[in-house]
Design an enzyme around this catalytic site. Structure first.
Site, short mmCIF file in Angstrom:
data_model
loop_
_atom_site.label_atom_id
_atom_site.label_comp_id
_atom_site.label_asym_id
_atom_site.label_seq_id
_atom_site.Cartn_x
_atom_site.Cartn_y
_atom_site.Cartn_z
N GLY A 19 -7.22 16.55 1.26
CA GLY A 19 -8.51 15.88 1.12
C GLY A 19 -8.65 14.98 -0.09
CG ASN A 21 -6.81 9.31 1.32
OD1 ASN A 21 -6.88 8.20 0.82
ND2 ASN A 21 -5.68 9.89 1.60
CE LYS A 99 -6.73 18.46 17.82
NZ LYS A 99 -5.66 19.10 18.60
CG ASN A 115 -5.26 6.81 10.48
OD1 ASN A 115 -5.53 7.89 9.96
ND2 ASN A 115 -4.02 6.41 10.69
CG HIS A 117 0.42 5.17 8.55
ND1 HIS A 117 0.73 6.33 9.25
CD2 HIS A 117 1.60 4.55 8.30
CE1 HIS A 117 2.05 6.40 9.40
NE2 HIS A 117 2.60 5.33 8.84
CG ASP A 158 0.07 5.29 12.93
OD1 ASP A 158 1.08 5.98 12.71
OD2 ASP A 158 -1.09 5.66 12.67
CD GLU A 187 -2.28 7.34 1.22
OE1 GLU A 187 -3.10 7.99 1.87
OE2 GLU A 187 -1.09 7.70 1.08
#
Ligand code: GRF
Length: 206
Positions: A19, A21, A99, A115, A117, A158, A187
């Site tokens: 966590g 981010n 997931k 998202n 990555h 992605d 990030e």
């Protein structure tokens, strides 16, 4: 003041791990880097995700949605849609969520899911490419740089439109640990910048 809250942009953050981010978003809201924004809910697919503790400490509504309680990932996503819909959010952020979302979820919240990555997509992405596996592949490839990407989530893993990227050098002697740490710092910055960029805009404004 309800009127101020009424205008706030609302986030749902999906997590599965430490966590950091999520913490970057929490800190950005606190220090004003993310204005008029609130995290309505944090949803974890893992019971022991430290991200849930971060949410609890920040006083943010958080829930563990147990995959074992559902027949399959489709039934899981049907429940996930219900939970997210109940929060009436403007943006859904996958922050270390492991997931793979089914089309049930992606089609319900089209263009409202982003998202992060830990690589420079389209390289080193796709099914099975997550966490340390990504950094191992980068190091093995001899690439001179890596980084992180924030993108819209589509049905293909992605592969959605890229919102932003940050680059870091791969340094001789790097390990998965040293490279992932260097990327993770970027990030946290990229995710906050990307949320700012996306909120209030549709994919066509970007
Ligand atoms: C990050 O490296 C992110 O890019 C990837 O999973 C990791 C999550 O880290 N999707 P955290 O849970 O946010 O600390």
């Amino acid at each position: 003041m309800s009127s101020a809250n009424g205008n706030n942009k609302k986030l749902a953050v999906l997590v599965s791990g430490s966590g950091t981010n999520l913490q970057a978003i929490i800190d950005a809201i606190k220090n004003g880097d993310l204005q008029n924004t609130e995290i309505k809910i944090v949803i974890s697919s893992k019971k022991d995700a430290y991200a849930l503790k971060r949410a609890e400490t920040a006083g943010i509504n958080n829930v563990f949605l147990d995959p074992l309680k559902f027949k399959d990932r489709y039934e899981y996503d049907q429940e996930l849609v219900k939970v997210v819909n109940s929060c009436n959010v403007d943006l859904i952020v996958l922050a270390g969520y492991v997931k793979i979302l089914t089309n049930i979820f992606v089609s319900t919240f089209k263009h409202k899911i982003i998202n992060i990555h830990p690589a420079l997509l389209p390289n080193f992405g796709g099914k099975g490419m997550y966490g340390e596996i990504v950094h191992e592949a980068v190091l093995k490839s001899g690439a001179k740089e890596s980084g992180c990407t924030v993108h819209f989530v589509t049905e293909e893993v992605d592969a959605g439109p890229i919102i932003g990227q940050k680059r870091v050098p791969v340094i001789k002697g790097d390990t998965v640990e040293t490279l992932s740490k260097r990327i993770l710092e970027q990030e946290h910055k990229l995710l906050v910048e990307s949320i700012n960029k996306v909120l209030g805009k549709t994919i066509y404004d970007l």
